[in-house]
Scaffold this motif. Structure first.
Motif, mmCIF file in Angstrom:
data_model
loop_
_atom_site.group_PDB
_atom_site.id
_atom_site.type_symbol
_atom_site.label_atom_id
_atom_site.label_comp_id
_atom_site.label_asym_id
_atom_site.label_seq_id
_atom_site.Cartn_x
_atom_site.Cartn_y
_atom_site.Cartn_z
ATOM 1 N N GLU A 93 14.952 -14.449 56.043
ATOM 2 C CA GLU A 93 15.642 -13.439 55.232
ATOM 3 C C GLU A 93 15.818 -12.106 55.965
ATOM 4 O O GLU A 93 16.411 -11.174 55.424
ATOM 5 C CB GLU A 93 14.863 -13.185 53.932
ATOM 6 N N GLN A 115 15.153 -6.613 54.187
ATOM 7 C CA GLN A 115 15.547 -7.801 53.430
ATOM 8 C C GLN A 115 16.297 -7.350 52.189
ATOM 9 O O GLN A 115 15.951 -6.325 51.598
ATOM 10 C CB GLN A 115 14.331 -8.650 53.054
ATOM 11 N N ASP A 116 17.296 -8.109 51.813
ATOM 12 C CA ASP A 116 18.117 -7.791 50.643
ATOM 13 C C ASP A 116 18.258 -9.092 49.859
ATOM 14 O O ASP A 116 19.055 -9.957 50.205
ATOM 15 C CB ASP A 116 19.478 -7.260 51.103
ATOM 16 N N GLN A 117 17.449 -9.240 48.807
ATOM 17 C CA GLN A 117 17.354 -10.510 48.103
ATOM 18 C C GLN A 117 17.515 -10.314 46.596
ATOM 19 O O GLN A 117 17.672 -9.204 46.103
ATOM 20 C CB GLN A 117 15.990 -11.158 48.387
ATOM 21 N N GLY A 118 17.442 -11.413 45.894
ATOM 22 C CA GLY A 118 17.453 -11.359 44.444
ATOM 23 C C GLY A 118 18.845 -11.409 43.858
ATOM 24 O O GLY A 118 19.788 -11.949 44.457
ATOM 25 N N ASP A 172 5.823 -9.496 49.584
ATOM 26 C CA ASP A 172 6.243 -10.909 49.486
ATOM 27 C C ASP A 172 5.931 -11.519 48.127
ATOM 28 O O ASP A 172 6.730 -12.273 47.567
ATOM 29 C CB ASP A 172 5.560 -11.744 50.573
ATOM 30 N N GLN A 186 8.446 -10.953 45.137
ATOM 31 C CA GLN A 186 9.823 -11.449 45.166
ATOM 32 C C GLN A 186 10.106 -12.522 44.109
ATOM 33 O O GLN A 186 11.124 -12.451 43.409
ATOM 34 C CB GLN A 186 10.169 -11.970 46.564
ATOM 35 N N GLY A 232 13.041 -11.128 41.676
ATOM 36 C CA GLY A 232 14.343 -11.500 42.220
ATOM 37 C C GLY A 232 15.339 -12.061 41.218
ATOM 38 O O GLY A 232 16.553 -12.009 41.455
ATOM 39 N N ARG A 264 18.204 -6.824 42.187
ATOM 40 C CA ARG A 264 18.480 -6.839 43.622
ATOM 41 C C ARG A 264 17.306 -6.125 44.280
ATOM 42 O O ARG A 264 17.087 -4.941 44.053
ATOM 43 C CB ARG A 264 19.791 -6.132 43.936
#
Length: 313
Positions: free
Chosen positions: A36, A51-54, A75, A78, A82, A86
């Motif tokens: 990621e 990191q850009d997740q969700g 971690d 997330q 998520g 975002r």
């Protein structure tokens, strides 16, 4: 007692000498980047690891880690955050896989400015700001400097107030980095055992400490010039001028703290609550300096509930 610390510190650092010099940036990135991981270059010259997740359509959260840490400290959050949000997290200057760069500014205002430049680069205008420890100090400074960009503020065991005159447990590695006699040795040495010892003193539940966490923290500290940044940030100097302005923070604020935090005692949670209008305080029994690691589900639930009741969330 300080004399004993100095002797032990010199012995440890001497044993580690020559085998723990800085490692090339590319080597550390190759070892510790995740699937990621993303990188972006800012106008100031920084190559930021993030990191850009969700949920890309959900409200944006920015997670800011603490001293000698990295974005991987979040971690465990997330999976819980998520689905609705975002979730953006980054390695701050002089740490993690972002590392150092020529124009680096280690002041809290400089770190807040760095954060704003990063958010501008990824086109985020309004964000829920969440900071842990030193990252917490960066977070509330950011809220003061950029209120129009701050949707809400969350402080997790945040730095800010003076800690020099109160009893607390400070890891040996921190003490060595603050000792003038041996600071220059710390610049070119290190010890994995010091990292393990520091983490064991920062958490209340020893079961959360794992070998990957120790290895990653140790090796990232050895990335070229990261140790120079570590020294530049010690000892922590309270931003007294900014502290006087805490009462002007008007955004919804959540304060989260482990009741057994021996690095920044829970007394400081109440100091923040007394200064920031309408701040909400949640403390966790049996938790040390890392609620997001020691009680990830409960602390993530607290955060989600807070955002759900925050305007424009």
């Amino acid at each position: 007692m300080l004399f004993l610390y100095l002797i032990l510190g010199v012995l440890l650092l001497t044993a580690a000498f020559l085998m723990n010099r800085d490692l090339p940036r590319e080597t550390i990135i190759e070892r510790h980047r995740s699937p990621e991981s993303r990188f972006i270059k800012l106008p100031n010259g920084a190559h930021v690891h993030y990191q850009d997740q969700g949920n890309p359509d959900g409200p944006t959260i920015i997670l800011i880690h603490g001293f000698m840490a990295s974005l991987f400290d979040f971690d465990k959050w997330q999976p819980f955050l998520g689905k609705e949000f975002r979730v953006v997290r980054l390695d701050m200057p002089g740490m993690g896989l972002t590392g150092s760069y020529p124009e680096i500014d280690h002041s809290l205002s400089g770190r807040a400015k760095f954060l704003k430049e990063f958010l501008d680069a990824i086109h985020v205008e309004h964000v829920h700001v969440v900071g842990h420890s030193l990252g917490g100090a960066t977070a509330w400074i950011f809220a003061l400097m950029y209120p129009q960009s701050t949707a809400s503020l969350t402080l997790i065991a945040a730095a800010g107030f003076n800690q020099s005159a109160e009893p607390r447990l400070k890891p040996l590695g921190f003490r060595l980095a603050e000792t003038p006699v041996i600071r220059f040795i710390v610049r070119c040495t290190g010890s994995r055992s010091l990292v393990r010892q520091a983490l064991s003193q920062l958490v209340d539940n020893q079961n959360v400490i794992h070998e990957q966490w120790i290895d990653r923290a140790f090796e990232m500290s050895r990335m070229a010039d990261n140790r120079a940044s570590i020294l530049a940030l010690r000892p922590f100097k309270p931003p007294y001028d900014a502290l006087a302005k805490l009462g002007s923070i008007a955004v919804p604020t959540l304060i989260m703290w482990g009741q057994n935090d021996y690095l920044i005692p829970v007394r400081h949670a109440h100091l923040f609550k007394n200064e920031i209008k309408n701040a909400e305080l949640v403390t966790y029994p049996g938790v040390g300096h890392y609620p997001q690691i020691e009680q990830p589900e409960d602390s993530a639930r607290t955060l989600s509930h807070f955002f759900a009741n925050t305007p424009e969330s």
